[in-house]
Design an enzyme around this catalytic site. Sequence first.
Site, PDB file in Angstrom:
ATOM      1  N   GLY A 136       0.815  -1.215   0.000  1.00  0.00           N
ATOM      2  CA  GLY A 136       0.000   0.000   0.000  1.00  0.00           C
ATOM      3  C   GLY A 136       0.844   1.258   0.000  1.00  0.00           C
ATOM      4  CB  SER A 144       2.130  10.625 -10.304  1.00  0.00           C
ATOM      5  OG  SER A 144       1.386   9.985 -11.306  1.00  0.00           O
ATOM      6  NE  ARG A 250       8.448   2.319 -11.058  1.00  0.00           N
ATOM      7  CZ  ARG A 250       8.810   3.510 -10.566  1.00  0.00           C
ATOM      8  NH1 ARG A 250      10.085   3.882 -10.567  1.00  0.00           N
ATOM      9  NH2 ARG A 250       7.894   4.318 -10.075  1.00  0.00           N
ATOM     10  CD  GLU A 370       5.229  -1.337  -9.659  1.00  0.00           C
ATOM     11  OE1 GLU A 370       6.092  -0.461  -9.438  1.00  0.00           O
ATOM     12  OE2 GLU A 370       4.965  -2.247  -8.867  1.00  0.00           O
TER      13      GLU A 370
HETATM   14  P1  TGC Z   1      12.452  12.252  -5.094  1.00  0.00           P
HETATM   15  O1  TGC Z   1      12.696  13.438  -4.208  1.00  0.00           O
HETATM   16  O2  TGC Z   1      12.890  12.327  -6.519  1.00  0.00           O
HETATM   17  O3  TGC Z   1      13.090  10.965  -4.428  1.00  0.00           O
HETATM   18  C1  TGC Z   1      12.937  10.647  -3.056  1.00  0.00           C
HETATM   19  C2  TGC Z   1      14.135   9.790  -2.663  1.00  0.00           C
HETATM   20  O4  TGC Z   1      14.061   8.550  -3.374  1.00  0.00           O
HETATM   21  C3  TGC Z   1      15.214   8.379  -4.209  1.00  0.00           C
HETATM   22  N1  TGC Z   1      14.732   7.765  -5.442  1.00  0.00           N
HETATM   23  C4  TGC Z   1      14.860   6.457  -5.684  1.00  0.00           C
HETATM   24  N2  TGC Z   1      15.447   5.473  -4.990  1.00  0.00           N
HETATM   25  C5  TGC Z   1      15.408   4.239  -5.486  1.00  0.00           C
HETATM   26  N3  TGC Z   1      14.796   3.957  -6.663  1.00  0.00           N
HETATM   27  C6  TGC Z   1      14.178   4.900  -7.394  1.00  0.00           C
HETATM   28  N4  TGC Z   1      13.562   4.580  -8.522  1.00  0.00           N
HETATM   29  C7  TGC Z   1      14.192   6.228  -6.912  1.00  0.00           C
HETATM   30  N5  TGC Z   1      13.693   7.398  -7.351  1.00  0.00           N
HETATM   31  C8  TGC Z   1      14.026   8.328  -6.447  1.00  0.00           C
HETATM   32  C9  TGC Z   1      15.754   9.790  -4.402  1.00  0.00           C
HETATM   33  O5  TGC Z   1      17.127   9.753  -4.715  1.00  0.00           O
HETATM   34  C10 TGC Z   1      15.476  10.400  -3.062  1.00  0.00           C
HETATM   35  O6  TGC Z   1      16.435   9.906  -2.142  1.00  0.00           O
HETATM   36  P2  TGC Z   1      16.938  10.841  -0.914  1.00  0.00           P
HETATM   37  O7  TGC Z   1      17.969   9.999  -0.245  1.00  0.00           O
HETATM   38  O8  TGC Z   1      17.471  12.084  -1.565  1.00  0.00           O
HETATM   39  O9  TGC Z   1      15.719  11.093  -0.076  1.00  0.00           O
HETATM   40  O10 TGC Z   1      10.916  11.870  -4.976  1.00  0.00           O
HETATM   41  P3  TGC Z   1       9.643  12.584  -5.538  1.00  0.00           P
HETATM   42  O11 TGC Z   1       8.642  12.595  -4.450  1.00  0.00           O
HETATM   43  O12 TGC Z   1       9.989  13.879  -6.170  1.00  0.00           O
HETATM   44  O13 TGC Z   1       9.101  11.549  -6.641  1.00  0.00           O
HETATM   45  C11 TGC Z   1       9.842  11.073  -7.687  1.00  0.00           C
HETATM   46  C12 TGC Z   1       8.978  10.203  -8.622  1.00  0.00           C
HETATM   47  C13 TGC Z   1       7.859  11.017  -9.245  1.00  0.00           C
HETATM   48  C14 TGC Z   1       9.874   9.695  -9.720  1.00  0.00           C
HETATM   49  C15 TGC Z   1       8.404   9.023  -7.817  1.00  0.00           C
HETATM   50  O14 TGC Z   1       7.621   9.429  -6.782  1.00  0.00           O
HETATM   51  C16 TGC Z   1       7.643   8.031  -8.632  1.00  0.00           C
HETATM   52  O15 TGC Z   1       8.257   7.109  -9.154  1.00  0.00           O
HETATM   53  N6  TGC Z   1       6.282   8.153  -8.762  1.00  0.00           N
HETATM   54  C17 TGC Z   1       5.457   7.108  -9.360  1.00  0.00           C
HETATM   55  C18 TGC Z   1       4.690   6.372  -8.272  1.00  0.00           C
HETATM   56  C19 TGC Z   1       4.569   4.920  -8.529  1.00  0.00           C
HETATM   57  O16 TGC Z   1       5.232   4.328  -9.363  1.00  0.00           O
HETATM   58  N7  TGC Z   1       3.714   4.266  -7.760  1.00  0.00           N
HETATM   59  C20 TGC Z   1       3.564   2.852  -7.856  1.00  0.00           C
HETATM   60  C21 TGC Z   1       2.714   2.334  -6.726  1.00  0.00           C
HETATM   61  S1  TGC Z   1       2.853   0.577  -6.505  1.00  0.00           S
HETATM   62  C22 TGC Z   1       2.047  -0.070  -7.815  1.00  0.00           C
HETATM   63  O17 TGC Z   1       1.612   0.570  -8.718  1.00  0.00           O
HETATM   64  C23 TGC Z   1       1.934  -1.547  -7.795  1.00  0.00           C
HETATM   65  S2  TGC Z   1       1.117  -2.233  -9.113  1.00  0.00           S
HETATM   66  C24 TGC Z   1       1.653  -3.794  -8.870  1.00  0.00           C
HETATM   67  C25 TGC Z   1       1.034  -4.831  -9.676  1.00  0.00           C
HETATM   68  O18 TGC Z   1      -0.168  -5.126  -9.529  1.00  0.00           O
HETATM   69  O19 TGC Z   1       1.806  -5.445 -10.473  1.00  0.00           O
HETATM   70  P1  FAD Z   2      -2.278  10.495 -11.170  1.00  0.00           P
HETATM   71  O1  FAD Z   2      -1.010  10.545 -10.412  1.00  0.00           O
HETATM   72  O2  FAD Z   2      -3.417  11.280 -10.674  1.00  0.00           O
HETATM   73  O3  FAD Z   2      -1.978  10.881 -12.676  1.00  0.00           O
HETATM   74  C1  FAD Z   2      -3.016  11.268 -13.597  1.00  0.00           C
HETATM   75  C2  FAD Z   2      -2.339  11.733 -14.885  1.00  0.00           C
HETATM   76  O4  FAD Z   2      -1.514  12.869 -14.606  1.00  0.00           O
HETATM   77  C3  FAD Z   2      -1.392  10.680 -15.495  1.00  0.00           C
HETATM   78  O5  FAD Z   2      -1.486  10.735 -16.889  1.00  0.00           O
HETATM   79  C4  FAD Z   2      -0.015  11.128 -15.053  1.00  0.00           C
HETATM   80  O6  FAD Z   2       1.014  10.726 -15.943  1.00  0.00           O
HETATM   81  C5  FAD Z   2      -0.203  12.646 -15.060  1.00  0.00           C
HETATM   82  N1  FAD Z   2       0.759  13.317 -14.173  1.00  0.00           N
HETATM   83  C6  FAD Z   2       0.843  13.236 -12.821  1.00  0.00           C
HETATM   84  N2  FAD Z   2       1.856  13.981 -12.367  1.00  0.00           N
HETATM   85  C7  FAD Z   2       2.445  14.545 -13.454  1.00  0.00           C
HETATM   86  C8  FAD Z   2       3.553  15.402 -13.648  1.00  0.00           C
HETATM   87  N3  FAD Z   2       4.304  15.819 -12.618  1.00  0.00           N
HETATM   88  N4  FAD Z   2       3.856  15.781 -14.913  1.00  0.00           N
HETATM   89  C9  FAD Z   2       3.123  15.346 -15.969  1.00  0.00           C
HETATM   90  N5  FAD Z   2       2.060  14.522 -15.852  1.00  0.00           N
HETATM   91  C10 FAD Z   2       1.731  14.126 -14.603  1.00  0.00           C
HETATM   92  N6  FAD Z   2      -0.611   1.229  -6.099  1.00  0.00           N
HETATM   93  C11 FAD Z   2      -0.076   0.641  -4.982  1.00  0.00           C
HETATM   94  O7  FAD Z   2       0.459   1.325  -4.119  1.00  0.00           O
HETATM   95  N7  FAD Z   2      -0.124  -0.710  -4.818  1.00  0.00           N
HETATM   96  C12 FAD Z   2      -0.709  -1.542  -5.702  1.00  0.00           C
HETATM   97  O8  FAD Z   2      -0.724  -2.758  -5.526  1.00  0.00           O
HETATM   98  C13 FAD Z   2      -1.314  -0.962  -6.869  1.00  0.00           C
HETATM   99  N8  FAD Z   2      -1.974  -1.762  -7.751  1.00  0.00           N
HETATM  100  C14 FAD Z   2      -2.697  -1.173  -8.764  1.00  0.00           C
HETATM  101  C15 FAD Z   2      -3.555  -1.952  -9.538  1.00  0.00           C
HETATM  102  C16 FAD Z   2      -4.319  -1.372 -10.530  1.00  0.00           C
HETATM  103  C17 FAD Z   2      -5.305  -2.204 -11.306  1.00  0.00           C
HETATM  104  C18 FAD Z   2      -4.209   0.021 -10.804  1.00  0.00           C
HETATM  105  C19 FAD Z   2      -4.995   0.666 -11.909  1.00  0.00           C
HETATM  106  C20 FAD Z   2      -3.360   0.808 -10.042  1.00  0.00           C
HETATM  107  C21 FAD Z   2      -2.616   0.228  -8.994  1.00  0.00           C
HETATM  108  N9  FAD Z   2      -1.823   1.007  -8.136  1.00  0.00           N
HETATM  109  C22 FAD Z   2      -1.239   0.449  -7.022  1.00  0.00           C
HETATM  110  C23 FAD Z   2      -1.824   2.473  -8.273  1.00  0.00           C
HETATM  111  C24 FAD Z   2      -0.905   2.997  -9.364  1.00  0.00           C
HETATM  112  O9  FAD Z   2       0.427   2.895  -9.020  1.00  0.00           O
HETATM  113  C25 FAD Z   2      -1.308   4.451  -9.636  1.00  0.00           C
HETATM  114  O10 FAD Z   2      -2.562   4.409 -10.293  1.00  0.00           O
HETATM  115  C26 FAD Z   2      -0.279   5.194 -10.476  1.00  0.00           C
HETATM  116  O11 FAD Z   2       0.911   5.408  -9.765  1.00  0.00           O
HETATM  117  C27 FAD Z   2      -0.816   6.552 -10.991  1.00  0.00           C
HETATM  118  O12 FAD Z   2      -1.431   7.267  -9.988  1.00  0.00           O
HETATM  119  P2  FAD Z   2      -2.919   7.883 -10.217  1.00  0.00           P
HETATM  120  O13 FAD Z   2      -3.775   6.813 -10.769  1.00  0.00           O
HETATM  121  O14 FAD Z   2      -3.316   8.534  -8.941  1.00  0.00           O
HETATM  122  O15 FAD Z   2      -2.728   8.960 -11.355  1.00  0.00           O
END
Ligand code: TGC
Ligand code: FAD
Length: 391
Positions: A136, A144, A250, A370
């Site tokens: 979570g 994001s 990822r 992701e």
């Molecule tokens: P930012 O200030 O850039 O970074 C915070 C700290 O983290 C470090 N860092 C990383 N470390 C390891 N791996 C990475 N990929 C890293 N990216 C950044 C960074 O160096 C910093 O470290 P420190 O020591 O200086 O504190 O953070 P930000 O808040 O500005 O955000 C950066 C951003 C936008 C790239 C990041 O938040 C992001 O990747 N957002 C996307 C969120 C996301 O991917 N959520 C996924 C949720 S889980 C999910 O979707 C599961 S689906 C699973 C399934 O069903 O298969």
């Molecule tokens: P938002 O962040 O609201 O983004 C909406 C749009 O705005 C997107 O097009 C995005 O690219 C754009 N955007 C946002 N910020 C910027 C920016 N700075 N610049 C330009 N464009 C931007 N999360 C978990 O933690 N655990 C899970 O197990 C998990 N499983 C999932 C399973 C499913 C089926 C789905 C659909 C999602 C899951 N997620 C999980 C959540 C997933 O990681 C988020 O949906 C994803 O990170 C995007 O967040 P959001 O949907 O809130 O979109």
Amino acid sequence: MAYPFKYHDYFDLDALLPEEIRMARDAVRDWVDREIVPTIEEHAMDATYSRDWMKQLGEMGCFGPSLSLDAGGQGLSETGYGVLMRELERGDTSVRSMASVQGSLVMYPISAFGSPMQKEKYLKALGAGDLIGCFGLTEPDHGSDPGGMETRIVQDGSGYRLSGSKMWITNAPIADMAIIWAKNEEGKIQGLTLDMDRPGIRVETITGKWSLRASATGTIYLDDVAVTKDDFLPGARGLGYALKCLNKARFGISWGAIGAAVDCYHTALSYALEREQFGKVIGSFQLIQKKLAEMITVIAQAQLMAFRIGQLADEGKVTSAQISMAKRSNVHMALQVAREARQILGAMGITSDYSVMRHMVNLETVITYEGTHDIHLLITGQDVTGIAAYK
Ligand code: TGC
Ligand code: FAD
């Protein structure tokens, strides 16, 4: 070759794999053909899944395959982990998601940042599929931008209270435990392990999804849940630790998407060689051949990228930016291939008689979770310029 037609590996990259990975691949391939392919369309149409999959995936070593045996894994290489995710997603993204979450987002953080007690309590049981975990990070108002999370840990006597909500959580409705990310009173992000039967935890299943229909997705409500320091992942303080888990998942997705693309390509190629119009098989028309030739070309490019990041990961050299590029590029490739395959199938392409529409709508999730397509683009932009454009 065991699968001369069904599995498309244009540059014969799998020949580079060691025997142990090819054996694991074949076991998972057979399972997907036996258990998933015959039932998945019905599961997806009905928005159901089989809980037995978790146990069977555990038995095949699909949870954290690159973790050590002590940590509930198989001690395979990172490339081996990628290969297994590719095989699972050839069946369905929902099944690969189950494995990604359990292995990369639950077992990995416990093995890397957990206490000896947490490792002892969870790792073997998760690896075997006897316990189901979820992860979570995302909240209703923070996807994001997970750093903006509002879930809070506040001190309460000698213990703590956890409040907030986590949305879009894969496997939450069937999970026994969760990895939860929350902010403490100093605003620092802390990872925790949490058994889902604690008082104050409520899970709601998210319904109405057109994508990942054979996967359970839920919202977790945390209402003053009592936690102790023993629940904290001692080595996971800061957003970077949650992002390290995402790197692992990822990486698996960049391989998994290839499986979905290969299945769409295979379906389209088979159809094109059978379906006749104007007195000829449609595969004899140049425009259909153009589609097929372009599909196999982009699949081959994605396979090469996946193999290379696998090698880099095995050498301990892969960067999170390289993983972002591969996730973004390979998922986009798979979605394009699915859309082209659907067109080749004409009207049949929209039915559950074929897998392509299911893969296509699944990939709409994969391109969002992701890290969205655009967030990964901005990560590449930051990597090459040194400037973060997302904030
Ligand atoms: P930012 O200030 O850039 O970074 C915070 C700290 O983290 C470090 N860092 C990383 N470390 C390891 N791996 C990475 N990929 C890293 N990216 C950044 C960074 O160096 C910093 O470290 P420190 O020591 O200086 O504190 O953070 P930000 O808040 O500005 O955000 C950066 C951003 C936008 C790239 C990041 O938040 C992001 O990747 N957002 C996307 C969120 C996301 O991917 N959520 C996924 C949720 S889980 C999910 O979707 C599961 S689906 C699973 C399934 O069903 O298969
Ligand atoms: P938002 O962040 O609201 O983004 C909406 C749009 O705005 C997107 O097009 C995005 O690219 C754009 N955007 C946002 N910020 C910027 C920016 N700075 N610049 C330009 N464009 C931007 N999360 C978990 O933690 N655990 C899970 O197990 C998990 N499983 C999932 C399973 C499913 C089926 C789905 C659909 C999602 C899951 N997620 C999980 C959540 C997933 O990681 C988020 O949906 C994803 O990170 C995007 O967040 P959001 O949907 O809130 O979109």
